[in-house]
Design a protein around this motif. Structure first.
Motif, mmCIF file in Angstrom:
data_model
loop_
_atom_site.group_PDB
_atom_site.id
_atom_site.type_symbol
_atom_site.label_atom_id
_atom_site.label_comp_id
_atom_site.label_asym_id
_atom_site.label_seq_id
_atom_site.Cartn_x
_atom_site.Cartn_y
_atom_site.Cartn_z
ATOM 1 N N SER A 110 0.824 -1.213 0.000
ATOM 2 C CA SER A 110 0.000 0.000 0.000
ATOM 3 C C SER A 110 0.854 1.257 0.000
ATOM 4 N N PHE A 111 1.896 1.265 0.835
ATOM 5 C CA PHE A 111 2.781 2.431 0.898
ATOM 6 C C PHE A 111 3.456 2.673 -0.451
ATOM 7 N N LEU A 112 3.949 1.610 -1.056
ATOM 8 C CA LEU A 112 4.624 1.747 -2.342
ATOM 9 C C LEU A 112 3.650 2.179 -3.437
ATOM 10 N N GLN A 113 2.457 1.617 -3.437
ATOM 11 C CA GLN A 113 1.459 2.011 -4.429
ATOM 12 C C GLN A 113 1.185 3.507 -4.368
ATOM 13 N N GLU A 114 0.971 4.009 -3.175
ATOM 14 C CA GLU A 114 0.649 5.432 -2.992
ATOM 15 C C GLU A 114 1.816 6.320 -3.421
ATOM 16 N N THR A 115 3.032 5.938 -3.009
ATOM 17 C CA THR A 115 4.215 6.747 -3.323
ATOM 18 C C THR A 115 4.500 6.732 -4.814
ATOM 19 N N ILE A 116 4.442 5.552 -5.392
ATOM 20 C CA ILE A 116 4.724 5.406 -6.828
ATOM 21 C C ILE A 116 3.710 6.179 -7.662
ATOM 22 N N GLN A 117 2.449 6.111 -7.294
ATOM 23 C CA GLN A 117 1.418 6.826 -8.039
ATOM 24 C C GLN A 117 1.662 8.332 -8.022
ATOM 25 N N GLU A 118 2.119 8.843 -6.879
ATOM 26 C CA GLU A 118 2.384 10.273 -6.794
ATOM 27 C C GLU A 118 3.500 10.680 -7.752
ATOM 28 N N PHE A 119 4.554 9.886 -7.802
ATOM 29 C CA PHE A 119 5.651 10.199 -8.717
ATOM 30 C C PHE A 119 5.218 10.058 -10.178
ATOM 31 N N LYS A 120 4.526 8.983 -10.484
ATOM 32 C CA LYS A 120 4.122 8.743 -11.871
ATOM 33 C C LYS A 120 3.154 9.812 -12.361
ATOM 34 N N SER A 121 2.303 10.288 -11.480
ATOM 35 C CA SER A 121 1.356 11.336 -11.875
ATOM 36 C C SER A 121 2.064 12.652 -12.167
ATOM 37 N N ASN A 122 3.316 12.748 -11.718
ATOM 38 C CA ASN A 122 4.141 13.931 -12.009
ATOM 39 C C ASN A 122 5.150 13.669 -13.129
ATOM 40 N N GLY A 123 4.946 12.602 -13.860
ATOM 41 C CA GLY A 123 5.769 12.321 -15.040
ATOM 42 C C GLY A 123 7.144 11.770 -14.741
ATOM 43 N N ILE A 124 7.326 11.176 -13.557
ATOM 44 C CA ILE A 124 8.628 10.638 -13.164
ATOM 45 C C ILE A 124 8.588 9.114 -13.228
ATOM 46 N N ARG A 125 9.491 8.526 -13.988
ATOM 47 C CA ARG A 125 9.575 7.064 -14.054
ATOM 48 C C ARG A 125 9.998 6.512 -12.698
ATOM 49 N N THR A 126 9.399 5.414 -12.298
ATOM 50 C CA THR A 126 9.683 4.853 -10.979
ATOM 51 C C THR A 126 10.385 3.506 -11.072
ATOM 52 N N SER A 127 11.239 3.259 -10.087
ATOM 53 C CA SER A 127 11.917 1.977 -9.946
ATOM 54 C C SER A 127 12.017 1.681 -8.460
ATOM 55 N N ILE A 128 11.952 0.405 -8.102
ATOM 56 C CA ILE A 128 12.103 0.045 -6.687
ATOM 57 C C ILE A 128 13.192 -1.008 -6.541
ATOM 58 N N PHE A 129 13.973 -0.860 -5.505
ATOM 59 C CA PHE A 129 15.109 -1.723 -5.176
ATOM 60 C C PHE A 129 14.578 -3.038 -4.601
ATOM 61 N N VAL A 130 14.920 -4.172 -5.210
ATOM 62 C CA VAL A 130 14.391 -5.454 -4.756
ATOM 63 C C VAL A 130 15.473 -6.524 -4.723
#
Length: 237
Positions: free
Chosen positions: A112-132
């Motif tokens: 849930s935390f990642l979904q919310e954070t990622i959506q905020e960045f993507k809605s601002n035109g920023i490509r997202t990546s997460i360390f796994v």
């Protein structure tokens, strides 16, 4: 061809150890791009022990390749990234006292935390990546977060490869194949070096980008930054 993004944190560490502005972080970022690197990575931490938040802003107008900002998405970090709008933001679950990144996200527990954070960045035109970590269920979990890409945490591979264990690449290959099938882009980073990068690249299908800092800067002390960047580029072809 896999893109090479140069992490310049160690240049900031050297600058901070003496005070002043030498070596100059912005100038070094300009130089690595001129030498052929296809991206610049920074990883500011809350205590600003190497890259400072002001560096992130100073670099905004100077990085004309891919600008990748890594970090734990605390409030200050999120605000900075939204103001700068880099090419990519890579989310890393750093503990405040971590010397360096030492684990990937639990994408299931933190969904849930990642979904919310990622959506905020993507809605601002920023490509997202997460360390796994290279764990299949974490790749499946990453899909549920909505991230554009993952960055495979490669320390375990690098350590085992240095001991002669080439089978250590297997979980990374499997995770890359799964990510590709889920339409997630694959990046990688941490302890990749001239010694292991070619083997890693050969065994990771559709590897889009590697972020390399510590090893590249250390190798440059002996071989020169321009030469080392060209060596990486040849191995990544």
């Amino acid at each position: 061809m896999t893109k090479l993004s140069v992490n310049i944190n160690k240049i900031a560490t050297l600058r901070n150890s003496r005070g002043g502005n030498e070596p100059n972080v912005v100038r070094f970022a300009q130089d690595v791009q001129r030498f052929g690197a296809e991206g610049v990575t920074i990883h500011p931490r809350p205590d600003e022990r190497h890259i400072r938040y002001q560096d992130a802003f100073d670099l905004k107008s100077e990085v004309y390749t891919e600008y990748n900002i890594e970090g734990n998405p605390i409030e200050k970090f999120v605000k900075m990234v939204l103001e700068i709008k880099p090419t990519q933001v890579t989310l890393v679950p750093d503990a405040v006292d971590a010397i360096t990144s030492n684990a990937g996200w639990d994408t299931i527990t933190n969904k849930s935390f990642l979904q919310e954070t990622i959506q905020e960045f993507k809605s601002n035109g920023i490509r997202t990546s997460i360390f796994v970590d290279p764990v299949l269920k974490q790749i499946e979990g990453a899909k549920e977060t909505g991230t554009d890409r993952i960055e495979l945490y490669t320390e375990a591979f690098a350590h085992q490869y240095s001991l002669g264990n080439k089978q250590a690449i297997q979980p990374y290959t499997e995770c890359a194949i799964l990510a590709d099938s889920l339409d997630i882009g694959v990046n990688a980073g941490h302890d990749l070096s001239l010694d292991n990068i070619e083997f890693f690249k050969q065994n990771i299908p559709n590897l889009l980008e590697v972020s390399i800092g510590h090893a590249l800067i250390a190798e440059s002390l002996y071989l020169g930054a321009e030469n080392v960047i060209q060596m990486y580029l040849r191995k990544l072809k």
